[in-house]
Design an enzyme around this catalytic site. Structure first.
Site, PDB file in Angstrom:
ATOM      1  N   CYS A 277     -45.744 -40.048  41.921  1.00 21.17           N
ATOM      2  CA  CYS A 277     -45.809 -40.824  40.662  1.00 21.17           C
ATOM      3  C   CYS A 277     -46.901 -42.255  41.141  1.00 21.17           C
ATOM      4  O   CYS A 277     -46.737 -42.906  42.339  1.00 21.17           O
ATOM      5  CB  CYS A 277     -44.635 -41.162  39.919  1.00 21.17           C
ATOM      6  SG  CYS A 277     -43.393 -40.167  39.097  1.00 21.17           S
TER       7      CYS A 277
ATOM      8  N   ARG B  91     -53.012 -39.390  43.194  1.00 23.09           N
ATOM      9  CA  ARG B  91     -51.061 -38.509  43.926  1.00 23.09           C
ATOM     10  C   ARG B  91     -51.250 -38.141  42.754  1.00 23.09           C
ATOM     11  O   ARG B  91     -49.293 -37.184  42.462  1.00 23.09           O
ATOM     12  CB  ARG B  91     -50.508 -40.315  43.595  1.00 23.09           C
ATOM     13  CG  ARG B  91     -50.860 -40.796  44.121  1.00 23.09           C
ATOM     14  CD  ARG B  91     -50.231 -42.562  44.348  1.00 23.09           C
ATOM     15  NE  ARG B  91     -48.713 -42.478  44.821  1.00 23.09           N
ATOM     16  CZ  ARG B  91     -48.118 -42.396  45.298  1.00 23.09           C
ATOM     17  NH1 ARG B  91     -48.723 -42.597  46.175  1.00 23.09           N
ATOM     18  NH2 ARG B  91     -46.975 -41.931  45.377  1.00 23.09           N
TER      19      ARG B  91
ATOM     20  N   ASN C  82     -40.542 -44.461  41.367  1.00 24.63           N
ATOM     21  CA  ASN C  82     -41.150 -43.196  41.872  1.00 24.63           C
ATOM     22  C   ASN C  82     -40.447 -42.801  42.709  1.00 24.63           C
ATOM     23  O   ASN C  82     -39.526 -44.276  43.889  1.00 24.63           O
ATOM     24  CB  ASN C  82     -42.224 -43.853  42.192  1.00 24.63           C
ATOM     25  CG  ASN C  82     -43.046 -42.640  43.569  1.00 24.63           C
ATOM     26  OD1 ASN C  82     -42.548 -41.126  42.885  1.00 24.63           O
ATOM     27  ND2 ASN C  82     -42.924 -42.658  44.620  1.00 24.63           N
TER      28      ASN C  82
ATOM     29  N   LYS D 284     -53.147 -20.934  59.182  1.00 22.40           N
ATOM     30  CA  LYS D 284     -53.425 -22.177  58.978  1.00 22.40           C
ATOM     31  C   LYS D 284     -54.685 -22.415  59.720  1.00 22.40           C
ATOM     32  O   LYS D 284     -56.028 -22.680  59.410  1.00 22.40           O
ATOM     33  CB  LYS D 284     -51.988 -23.342  59.470  1.00 22.40           C
ATOM     34  CG  LYS D 284     -50.992 -23.243  59.360  1.00 22.40           C
ATOM     35  CD  LYS D 284     -51.144 -24.672  57.534  1.00 22.40           C
ATOM     36  CE  LYS D 284     -52.001 -23.661  56.177  1.00 22.40           C
ATOM     37  NZ  LYS D 284     -51.257 -23.437  55.452  1.00 22.40           N
TER      38      LYS D 284
ATOM     39  N   GLU E 178     -57.512 -20.570  57.976  1.00 18.76           N
ATOM     40  CA  GLU E 178     -58.110 -20.831  57.269  1.00 18.76           C
ATOM     41  C   GLU E 178     -58.836 -22.016  57.185  1.00 18.76           C
ATOM     42  O   GLU E 178     -59.849 -22.851  56.011  1.00 18.76           O
ATOM     43  CB  GLU E 178     -56.819 -20.565  55.718  1.00 18.76           C
ATOM     44  CG  GLU E 178     -55.495 -21.563  55.740  1.00 18.76           C
ATOM     45  CD  GLU E 178     -54.969 -21.970  54.901  1.00 18.76           C
ATOM     46  OE1 GLU E 178     -55.255 -21.231  53.752  1.00 18.76           O
ATOM     47  OE2 GLU E 178     -53.851 -22.435  55.224  1.00 18.76           O
TER      48      GLU E 178
ATOM     49  N   LYS F 278     -56.922 -24.047  45.571  1.00 19.34           N
ATOM     50  CA  LYS F 278     -56.157 -24.562  46.422  1.00 19.34           C
ATOM     51  C   LYS F 278     -54.268 -24.056  45.239  1.00 19.34           C
ATOM     52  O   LYS F 278     -54.210 -23.602  45.967  1.00 19.34           O
ATOM     53  CB  LYS F 278     -55.496 -25.949  45.680  1.00 19.34           C
ATOM     54  CG  LYS F 278     -54.437 -27.041  45.708  1.00 19.34           C
ATOM     55  CD  LYS F 278     -54.305 -26.746  47.080  1.00 19.34           C
ATOM     56  CE  LYS F 278     -52.399 -26.651  47.383  1.00 19.34           C
ATOM     57  NZ  LYS F 278     -51.917 -26.856  48.796  1.00 19.34           N
TER      58      LYS F 278
END
Ligand code: AGP
Length: 623
Positions: free
Chosen positions: A2, A27, A100, A501, A504, A618
């Site tokens: 948050c 965020r 948060n 990893k 990519e 993503k």
């Protein structure tokens, strides 16, 4: 995660809050709200969806005031909605909270407060804090002994908030407004970030520096167990015992873009460093009582878990590699067969899934088309589906029967890092409760499992300290065009993940292999141009791993070895990355850390777009 902003000063707060919340949009969030003290009352505006919705609401029904709080919510408890959007109010409507983090014991507090007459409006954990402070204010006001406190006294407000927080367990960065203390914001921090911005005749608070950076570069970084009382002309700081403390002021040098990455060059590196917290937040409050955590956290009862015939685990990419680790854990601890499937294959196979089976899907986004199709297929076969997901309210979570959320906050780097750690942690938590429900793990073994798992974030922090050595290694190898990663047993999947990893984000051809497979073909690839990374940390198969990497050494490969401190430097390795001793079962969670970093630094040296690699998205929402 948050976004939190707060303002106390002489300017109109709503515009300042909206600007601050926009600076924190990165965020990630799914609802938003503000609260302003106006004319002696607290006025709120809240909406589901994006800040544009909140802005339109404020435009239609303006707010005035110069003491205010704003919040963007990343849902953890309760779907994205206006009712669940912060700020949350007490019964009287004269006190609001933004938060948060995760209040671990919110259900116990909620039950107790409901019994004493409090009425809750939301499904969130946060709302209990507002009602708990209200209860403390009431009991302080009704105090029989001592002078009758002035109910408008900010110190009463502070004391009630402090007493309430001493009853709360979990992670929080929170801020509170009370209409009877109209020139004060009270803030507190434990485990979630909270920063105070010091202005001239005005003060700010935010989850992150960008929330106030356009107004001041003077920041006070709050630490765990600390509280702040913000007024326009001064801020004072206390610990949870109520003792006054002094806080250093930091001059922020970052520009805004750097501030969004907390000073890291890329979101991926920031997220690699957030992994201890991702692990902590995903396990937080999920151990006891041993037999009902899964029902409380995911909606699946111990009875359902006890009756499962087989488990099918279905995912894509990094999430698929988490399934492979989960297979070893579940079969070892719960003695139930686990079938791991790539979602894009599973959805077209004649699967053997039936109503007695549990299908577990793992997905960071909860929107991956192949995984979503697999969920629908499994449901069509009558199986129950447990989703492990990082995104509340996403498509997969709406179709699944049960949802166990990873509390990692949004992941911006396309290459998944902290989400993977959250997924592994969630699978470890599931394995614990699944084995307990099946009776294959005794309580004492469960407690030992928990004690080992609780130490993992510390081991990850240790592994992160290897970055300088890893940078050196990356400089030796970043021009290579091929890499081979080898591992065995629970770390075979880590060899696959490490290879993913690297390929990519650096575009280097990399393969992960079960070390025992080398002699069945891949060893033909080995020469001085094929660097090999061997995962040889402490394990029941360490001797086998050593013989595997000696085979490749004998054929001229340059060898990077992960080993365990105390096992001595493994002979033959050109580079030895020494990790802390970790129980073998949990070693995958720690071993991936240096390999993520190696991929990151090689890609960075190659000038690749680390956060947004070519050809990748993503979330793969199409087949
Ligand atoms: C991992 O680094 C990749 N970004 C990719 O393999 C990803 O894990 C895969 O697309 C699955 O995504 P999901 O977790 O959102 O379902």
């Amino acid at each position: 995660m948050c976004g939190i902003v707060g303002y106390v000063g002489s300017r109109q707060a709503p515009a300042l809050l909206m600007e601050g919340l926009k600076r924190l949009e990165y965020r990630g969030y799914d609802s938003a709200g503000v609260a302003v003290i106006s004319g002696g009352k607290i006025v709120r505006r809240r909406t589901a969806g994006k800040l544009a919705n909140l802005e339109a609401l404020i435009k239609k029904d303006p707010l005035n005031g110069s003491v205010a709080l704003g919040h963007t919510r990343w849902a953890t408890h309760g779907k994205p909605s206006e009712e669940n959007a912060h700020p949350h109010s007490d019964c009287s409507g004269s006190l609001v909270v933004i938060h948060n983090g995760i209040i671990e014991n919110y259900l116990d507090i909620k039950h107790a407060l409901t019994k004493s007459g409090h009425v809750f409006q939301s499904e969130t954990d946060t709302e209990v804090v507002a009602h708990l402070i209200e209860e403390k204010l009431k009991s302080l006001g009704d105090r029989k002994s001592g002078p009758t406190p002035d109910l408008n006294d900010p110190l009463l407000f502070f004391e009630a908030t402090r007493l309430a927080l001493n009853e709360v367990r979990g992670a929080y960065a929170l801020a509170v407004l009370w209409s009877r203390a109209p020139d004060v914001i009270i803030a507190a921090k434990t485990a979630s970030p909270l920063i105070i911005g010091l202005g001239e005749g005005e003060n700010f608070l935010a989850s992150d520096v960008p929330g106030f950076l356009s107004h001041t570069r003077k920041a006070v970084f709050m630490e765990d167990g600390e509280m702040a009382v913000l007024k326009a002309d001064r801020c004072t700081y206390f610990n949870l015992k109520g003792q006054k403390i002094e806080k250093a002021v930091t001059q922020i040098q970052w520009d805004r873009t750097m501030a969004e990455k907390a000073g890291y060059r890329h979101f991926m590196l920031k997220e690699i460093y957030e992994q201890p917290t991702s692990c902590e937040n995903t396990m937080r409050g999920r151990f006891y009582p041993l037999m009902d955590v899964m029902e409380r956290e995911a909606g699946v009862s111990a009875a359902v878990l006890k009756g499962v015939r087989h488990i099918y685990m279905v995912a894509c990419g990094t999430a698929y590699h988490c399934c492979l680790v989960g297979k070893y854990w579940i079969e070892k601890m719960a003695a139930v067969p686990v079938h791991v499937e790539i979602a894009s294959e599973f959805r077209y196979r004649e699967t053997m899934v039936g109503p007695e089976d549990l299908v577990i899907t793992i997905s960071q986004s909860g929107e991956t088309a192949d995984t979503l199709a697999a969920v629908r297929l499994a449901k069509g076969e009558g199986a129950k589906v447990l989703s492990v997901c990082n995104t509340v309210g996403s498509a997969i979570t709406r179709v699944a029967d049960y949802n166990l959320y990873t509390h990692c906050g949004p992941e911006f780097g396309v290459a998944s890092t902290k989400a993977f750690i959250g997924q592994l942690t969630a699978m470890a938590v599931f394995t614990l409760h699944f084995a307990m429900a099946r009776g294959t793990m005794l309580e004492a073994e469960g407690r030992a499992f928990i004690e080992d798992l609780i130490k993992v974030p510390g081991h990850i922090r240790e592994a992160l300290k290897l970055e300088p050595e890893i940078k050196q290694i990356a400089r030796q190898f970043y021009k290579k065009e091929h890499f081979l990663f080898i591992g065995r047993y629970v770390n075979f999947a880590i060899a696959l993940e490490a290879a993913l990893k690297l390929k990519e984000i650096s575009y280097i051809h990399a393969e992960g292999y079960a070390a025992g497979e080398l002699k069945h073909g891949p060893i033909a690839l080995i020469d001085e141009n094929m660097p090999v990374v061997a995962i040889a940390t402490r394990s029941k198969v360490l001797e086998k791993m050593i013989s595997s990497f000696e085979e490749v050494k004998a054929r001229g490969a340059r060898l990077i070895v992960l080993s365990t401190k105390g096992d001595g430097l493994l002979q033959g390795a050109d580079f030895n990355l020494q990790l802390p001793p970790v129980p073998e079962l949990f070693s995958p969670i720690v071993n991936i850390i240096p390999l993520q970093m190696l991929a990151y630094h090689i890609a960075d040296l190659r000038g690749c777009d680390v956060d947004q690699p070519r050809n990748l998205a993503k979330s793969v929402t199409v087949e």
